[in-house]
Design an enzyme around this catalytic site. Structure first.
Site, PDB file in Angstrom:
ATOM      1  N   LYS A  11       0.862  -1.185   0.000  1.00 51.08           N
ATOM      2  CA  LYS A  11       0.000   0.000   0.000  1.00 51.08           C
ATOM      3  C   LYS A  11       0.895   1.230   0.000  1.00 51.08           C
ATOM      4  O   LYS A  11       1.808   1.341   0.814  1.00 51.08           O
ATOM      5  CB  LYS A  11      -0.889  -0.001   1.246  1.00 51.08           C
ATOM      6  CG  LYS A  11      -1.889   1.149   1.223  1.00 51.08           C
ATOM      7  CD  LYS A  11      -2.882   1.028   2.339  1.00 51.08           C
ATOM      8  CE  LYS A  11      -2.453   1.871   3.511  1.00 51.08           C
ATOM      9  NZ  LYS A  11      -3.512   2.023   4.500  1.00 51.08           N
TER      10      LYS A  11
HETATM   11  C1  R5P Z   1      -2.953   5.124   8.295  1.00 51.63           C
HETATM   12  O1  R5P Z   1      -3.129   5.196   9.462  1.00 51.63           O
HETATM   13  C2  R5P Z   1      -3.387   3.945   7.624  1.00 51.63           C
HETATM   14  O2  R5P Z   1      -2.398   3.181   7.034  1.00 51.63           O
HETATM   15  C3  R5P Z   1      -4.532   4.154   6.690  1.00 51.63           C
HETATM   16  O3  R5P Z   1      -5.076   2.891   6.504  1.00 51.63           O
HETATM   17  C4  R5P Z   1      -4.199   4.777   5.349  1.00 51.63           C
HETATM   18  O4  R5P Z   1      -3.533   5.977   5.476  1.00 51.63           O
HETATM   19  C5  R5P Z   1      -5.435   4.921   4.481  1.00 51.63           C
HETATM   20  O5  R5P Z   1      -6.317   5.826   5.038  1.00 51.63           O
HETATM   21  P1  R5P Z   1      -6.528   7.285   4.412  1.00 51.63           P
HETATM   22  O6  R5P Z   1      -7.273   7.076   3.134  1.00 51.63           O
HETATM   23  O7  R5P Z   1      -7.343   8.027   5.411  1.00 51.63           O
HETATM   24  O8  R5P Z   1      -5.175   7.859   4.174  1.00 51.63           O
END
Ligand code: R5P
Length: 285
Positions: free
Chosen positions: A173
């Site tokens: 990711k």
């Molecule tokens: C961060 O705390 C996490 O990895 C989240 O799952 C990631 O950042 C995705 O969330 P957002 O779309 O709010 O950035």
């Protein structure tokens, strides 16, 4: 790849179109009660049926997700620092494999902080986690963390994604950037794009579209869904791009249509009411 590992990955990246829509609600693990995620149970309930998988911590999974759900869980297993602490990159593995199995995790997620003070610790932890998880056929999703001092450009993200894949991560990711295609090309495992800070709905849909077009298998979106004034409309619009091949205009029109219609009356036995644009493409022959 063993059957269990393949099966779990196919719960997250849907085999009928090789796409993934992950809903991220794991923010509290270092941010505490993040704005509009103060009550995770309330946030998750109406959105759960529209995502392919939920990215969650074990505490929130146990307290705020119904055990009867058939939505796969991507369990965050790293942590150890907070937004007010000394260094966000000082993370360790905080959940045992045994507990992940008890929670029926479809994948384990952890962050690596390439270029940070604790780079070594987090990368070694990733390698060790992959070794442990593979014993049980559980895939690992590596999150390439970005921070104030870390970059968010093609060079940095290519480096971080490739290092994660070299350590054995099954999915990575990361963030969208200019020349994102290059990040994808040099990473041998599927990439999912994180949503990032709240931006206007149309821009978040554009980000989703660009990510898919650039070669990502999907998005892991949190704040741009549940910090929206209309989270259900938003996740359905995002879904229409990820699984329905909508373009940005179509998805935004769909979002506005859902908003103007307002919330539907509850019907517990009802399956997700998908429109044509949200439905997956038929499997390729
Ligand atoms: C961060 O705390 C996490 O990895 C989240 O799952 C990631 O950042 C995705 O969330 P957002 O779309 O709010 O950035």
């Amino acid at each position: 790849m063993d059957w269990g590992l393949k099966n779990r990955i196919s719960q997250i990246i849907k085999p009928y179109d090789n796409r993934a829509l992950m809903l991220a609600v794991d923010h509290g693990y270092f941010l505490g009660p993040t704005e509009k995620l103060e009550n995770p149970k309330k946030v998750i309930a109406p959105l759960l049926k529209y995502c392919d998988s939920l990215m969650v911590t074990r505490g929130i999974q146990r307290t705020s997700v119904p055990a009867t759900t058939d939505t796969p869980m991507v369990l965050r297993v790293s942590g150890g620092s907070s937004i007010i602490g000394e260094d966000l990159s000082q993370e360790d593995i905080t959940v045992s494999i045994q507990d992940a199995i008890r929670l029926n995790a479809s994948a384990l997620a952890m962050s690596i902080f390439v270029g940070s003070k604790y780079e070594h610790q987090t990368i070694v932890n990733l390698g060790k986690l992959v070794s442990k998880a593979e014993r049980y056929g559980i895939p690992v999703l590596a999150v390439t963390a970005v921070g104030k001092e870390l970059g968010k450009d093609e060079r940095y993200l290519s480096l971080a994604c490739r290092i994660a894949a070299e350590q054995g991560a099954h999915i990575v990711k990361t963030y969208y950037c200019d020349n994102f295609e290059k990040v994808v090309q040099s990473c041998p495992v599927p990439i999912i794009v994180a949503g990032g800070k709240k931006i206007p709905e149309r821009d978040a849909l554009q980000l989703t579209y660009d990510s898919i077009k650039g070669g990502a298998v999907g998005v892991d979106m949190g704040r741009n869904i549940w910090q929206s004034e209309h989270p259900v409309a938003m996740i359905r619009a995002v879904r229409s791009i990820v699984h329905g091949n909508s373009n940005v205009d179509q998805a935004y029109d769909f979002y506005k249509k859902l908003v103007s219609e307002g919330p539907k009356k509850k019907n517990k036995s009802e399956k997700p009411n998908q429109t044509k644009s949200e439905k997956p493409n038929p499997p390729k022959k």
